[in-house]
Structures are given as structure tokens and as C-alpha cells.
Design an enzyme around this catalytic site. Structure first.
Site, PDB file in Angstrom:
ATOM      1  CE1 TYR A   7     -86.111  25.702  62.238  1.00  0.00           C
ATOM      2  CE2 TYR A   7     -84.452  27.324  61.644  1.00  0.00           C
ATOM      3  CZ  TYR A   7     -84.795  26.024  61.954  1.00  0.00           C
ATOM      4  OH  TYR A   7     -83.838  25.056  61.974  1.00  0.00           O
ATOM      5  CE1 TYR A  11     -80.591  28.957  60.912  1.00  0.00           C
ATOM      6  CE2 TYR A  11     -81.761  27.231  59.720  1.00  0.00           C
ATOM      7  CZ  TYR A  11     -81.157  27.696  60.876  1.00  0.00           C
ATOM      8  OH  TYR A  11     -81.125  26.893  61.979  1.00  0.00           O
ATOM      9  NE  ARG A  40     -76.050  25.515  61.671  1.00  0.00           N
ATOM     10  CZ  ARG A  40     -76.667  24.462  62.210  1.00  0.00           C
ATOM     11  NH1 ARG A  40     -77.774  24.628  62.895  1.00  0.00           N
ATOM     12  NH2 ARG A  40     -76.192  23.239  62.076  1.00  0.00           N
ATOM     13  CG  HIS A  50     -80.074  22.252  60.082  1.00  0.00           C
ATOM     14  ND1 HIS A  50     -79.743  23.490  59.588  1.00  0.00           N
ATOM     15  CD2 HIS A  50     -80.817  22.493  61.191  1.00  0.00           C
ATOM     16  CE1 HIS A  50     -80.257  24.421  60.366  1.00  0.00           C
ATOM     17  NE2 HIS A  50     -80.921  23.850  61.342  1.00  0.00           N
ATOM     18  CG  HIS A  97     -83.224  21.317  64.553  1.00  0.00           C
ATOM     19  ND1 HIS A  97     -82.138  21.692  65.307  1.00  0.00           N
ATOM     20  CD2 HIS A  97     -83.420  22.323  63.668  1.00  0.00           C
ATOM     21  CE1 HIS A  97     -81.700  22.878  64.906  1.00  0.00           C
ATOM     22  NE2 HIS A  97     -82.465  23.288  63.898  1.00  0.00           N
TER      23      HIS A  97
HETATM   24 FE   LIG Z   1     -82.024  25.060  62.705  1.00  0.00          FE
END
Ligand SMILES: [Fe+3]
Lengths: 205, 246
Positions: B112, B151, B161, B164, B166
Site C-alpha cells: 500500500y 500481503y 491477506r 482483495h 476494499h
Molecule cells: Fe487491504
């Protein structure tokens, strides 16, 4: 056998996660140049009717630490008690007031802040007037489904005492968790406690 | 056909056995962030029935193109090019036009763009990770992006995770406000994920997994995934008491 009711199921919620600020307040999170401004950063302008107020607060976890990765949205009526929404059956809300604000909790101290106006009273289903209030919606990492609550005003003691929602509270002492504290003229503090003795009343609404 | 009358009915009661409960200790952050008292249940008032609705005028040309909306001129984000599209419906199966969808995601390497992000995967200088779109009169939306990478995250000793995206969704009433995550068909990490597993009902999870939509894939350009979203439905207002009556 009967016919199937055939309603769809609502899409299940998932946590907003630690990086909700990237998606919902990118400018505030340092991602500039994608949108001109973050949505919900400005609720009013010079022509907006009503008393200007400031609301500050924090969202506080069960360990008494403020959330620094949370996000708060508010939704409220205008000064005359009308919502700026196509679903407002009475119509005619102040076009200079959005009624909706969004603020990322501060990355250092967890504080959120809204510059808005004091809302007017809105009728309950049966026509009784609700006390002036602002709807709060809180999402963050570790919150699986966004939390709804309301902020009421400390100076509205009479209206609060007859508010149809507050009257539903079985434990009257919890009412104060939904009432902001005055912090000087037209300035309020509304801390939201996720757990513990001062846990805020959250709504299934 | 869409129903052009503004929606003014109360929402169907939210099925809280379908959504994840607040306290899910295998997702450790919920332990201190879950309310422990019963929620105060109340039928909707105007404060929940109404909500902000955003016009298409707020959208910039690249808002729905995460491959380019942060990239330097003439450059593009690195990764598998995908299109995500679908419909926003309510529980009655009616399209929800003018629904604002805001998305955010990691880059193709699972990183991110955030100052608190600690994963060692590389930042892509051409990828910001946010985008938005608004549904059309039939409830359809679409955006273009790169497929996010999975990640690792600090929860259990080795939790990852699944890939995905959001999603934040506004319908027409604040009581419909929803945040969720979209997963990708075939990802072996989905059923191992403590956040996915906060959802008690397997069917509810399956509805968060977008299938590959080859029919809408653009040959030689981008693969497409389809993700439909369902918001709370509304009761008919026909027989409800008038606000100013009784
Ligand atoms: Fe996330």
C-alpha cells in the site's frame, strides 16, 4: 411448498482495514493529485444558514487508546431540520449545506474535527420531534461492521428528555454517552468509547 | 427499467447473523475495538432513511482508472491489467443508480502507498491505489486497475491477506452505508484468512468472491472480474403513517 421469497442477501461487511484513509481521504493521507479534494471535507459555505459549530472528538478503544487509523462520517439535517437528500420526503433543504462530512482520525492523536452547523429538529415516525442530533458512523481496522451512533447536544436538556430514541434506553445513565460536552461557545467534544464503562450506545437501525 | 421515484421507505432490518459479529478474536484487533453491550434497536427514522447522493459531476476523467490516475503522464501502473464491473442492487433486486463506489487496494506486489505500511514489497511510483465511480441508471459500475497482490500482516505468526479490493458504497440512505472487500476467484488464501473468517456463513463469503468474467474480458488488453453488490432493501411506503398525520 410456497413460492420462494427471493430476496437477495445484503453483501456482507468486512473491516475497512488499516488503510481506509487511502481510499476515502486520499489527500489527507498524502495521495495527492488524484482527486481535487477529499469528499466530505467541506460541509458548508458562506451562504449556509444556521449556527456554525465545531465538533472534535476521538474514537477510543478498550485499552483507552485513541484510534489513529479510524474514519468518521457524520450525517445531519440543516438548520431547519431538513435533510439534503432525494429521500427527504419533505424536500426543500438548504442547498448550501451538504449535511454530510467525513474526517480521518489524526495519525498522531486520533482526533477528528467537523466544521458544521447545528441541526434543526427532525420528526420521528409518529410526528413527535426528535432532539437535534447528528448521526455518526465509525469504521476502522478491527471494526467488522460500521458502527452507527448519534451525538445529541448538551444544551438541549428538555428536547433530549423527550427524544423518542433516548427514551428507549433502558439504562438511563448511558444516555450521557450520546450527549456531547460543551467546549466553549459553539464548540463541542464528542468522544466515542468502543468498550468499557463509558461504552457509547451504538444503534441497530 | 428503473424506479425513478425517490426511495423514502425504511430499510429492511439488517441481518446481523449474516454479517461478521463485532468480537472475532482470531482477528486480534477486534478484541479491543468491539462494542460489548447490546446495540439499541430502533426502526429507521428520517436520519437513516435519507443520505447523501453524489452526482456524476464530482467524477474526474481518470477517477475509475487506477492504472493511470496516479501515474506520470505517458506511464502506467505495473501489474496484471483488470477491469472490475458489476451491479449495485438492493435486497428486493432493484438496481441502485447513482451509488458512489470508492475503492482502495495494494499494488501488484501487495504494497500500500501509506506511511505506516511496513511490507518490504516495492512501491510502484505510478500507482496510488484509490479510485471511484458512480453507478448508472441501471446500477452498473466499472473501473480499471491492476490486480492487487496478497500481503502478509501482523495477526497470527504467518497470516496473509488474499488479494482483495476494499469497497465503500453509498446507496441512497445513510442506513445503507457499507464497507466490504472483494476477493478473486481461485485464490487459495481466501479460506485461510482470519478477516474473511469473521463472516460466519460460508455463502456470505462466496458472495464476496468475484468470478473471472471472460465474456467481458477485452482480448489482448485486460481480464475482467464481475462483482455485484447488494445493499439493504426498502419497505414500501404505501401504507405507512404520514409524518404529519396521526
Ligand atoms: Fe487491504
Amino acid at each position: 411448498m410456497t413460492q420462494d421469497l427471493s430476496y437477495l442477501k445484503e453483501t456482507a461487511s468486512q473491516t475497512a482495514g488499516p488503510y481506509v484513509h487511502i481510499g476515502l481521504t486520499p489527500n489527507a493521507s498524502g495521495i495527492t493529485g488524484v482527486y481535487p479534494a477529499d469528499l466530505g471535507a467541506t460541509m458548508l459555505n458562506d451562504r449556509t444558514k444556521g449556527t456554525r459549530i465545531i465538533i472534535r472528538g476521538r474514537v477510543i478503544d478498550g485499552g483507552n487508546a485513541p484510534l489513529r487509523d479510524g474514519l468518521v462520517e457524520i450525517w445531519q439535517a440543516d438548520a431547519a431540520g431538513l435533510y439534503n437528500s432525494p429521500s427527504e420526503p419533505r424536500g426543500g433543504a438548504d442547498p448550501e449545506f451538504t449535511g454530510w462530512g467525513r474526517c480521518a482520525c489524526d495519525g498522531d492523536n486520533g482526533e477528528f474535527i467537523f466544521h458544521t452547523i447545528k441541526p434543526g429538529r427532525v420528526p420521528f415516525k409518529d410526528g413527535r420531534l426528535m432532539a437535534p442530533h447528528i448521526t455518526f458512523w465509525i469504521v476502522a481496522r478491527g471494526i467488522n461492521l460500521g458502527l452507527h451512533t448519534r451525538m445529541y447536544f448538551p444544551e438541549e436538556m428538555q428536547a433530549n428528555a423527550e427524544d423518542p430514541l433516548l427514551l428507549r434506553l433502558e439504562h438511563r445513565d448511558r444516555m450521557k454517552t450520546m450527549v456531547a460536552q460543551g467546549e466553549g461557545k459553539d464548540s463541542y467534544r464528542f468522544d466515542i468509547h468502543l468498550q468499557g464503562e463509558r461504552e457509547t450506545v451504538f444503534l441497530d437501525i | 427499467m428503473t424506479d425513478l421515484k425517490p426511495d423514502t421507505g425504511a430499510f429492511f432490518t439488517r441481518d446481523r447473523t449474516w454479517h461478521p459479529p463485532a468480537y472475532t478474536p482470531d482477528y486480534k484487533t477486534t478484541v479491543l475495538r468491539s462494542p460489548q453491550r447490546a446495540l439499541l434497536a430502533l426502526d429507521n427514522t428520517l436520519s437513516e432513511i435519507t443520505g447523501p447522493v453524489f452526482g456524476h459531476a464530482i467524477l474526474g476523467e481518470l477517477d475509475n482508472d487506477l492504472i493511470h490516475n496516479f501515474a506520470r503522464p505517458g506511464e502506467a501502473a505495473i501489474g496484471e491489467r483488470i477491469i472490475v464491473h458489476g451491479r449495485v442492487l438492493d435486497e428486493s433486486g432493484r438496481a441502485v443508480p447513482d451509488a458512489l463506489i470508492e475503492v482502495w487496494q495494494a499494488n501488484a506486489g501487495g504494497r500500500y502507498r501509506h506511511k505506516k505500511e511496513g511490507y518490504l514489497a516495492a512501491l510502484d511510483p505510478n500507482f496510488g491505489g484509490c479510485g471511484r465511480c458512480i453507478t448508472d441508471e441501471n446500477g452498473n459500475y466499472r473501473f480499471r486497475t491492476v490486480k492487487p497482490g496478497p500481503y502478509p500482516w501482523p495477526n497470527g505468526p504467518n497470516d496473509w491477506r488474499p488479494a482483495h479490493i476494499h469497497f465503500s458504497v453509498f446507496g441512497h440512505g445513510f442506513g445503507q452505508r457499507l464497507i466490504t472487500q472483494m476477493y478473486f476467484e481461485g485464490d487459495p488464501l481466501i479460506w485461510r484468512c482470519p478477516i474473511v473468517r469473521t463472516i460466519p456463513d460460508r455463502r456470505a463469503v462466496e458472495l464476496l468472491i468475484a468470478p473471472l468474467d471472460m465474456a467481458n474480458t477485452i482480448p489482448m488488453d485486460a481480464r475482467t472480474y464481475k462483482f455485484d453488490i447488494v445493499l439493504r432493501g426498502r419497505r414500501s411506503t404505501l401504507f405507512e403513517n404520514r409524518l404529519d398525520g396521526n
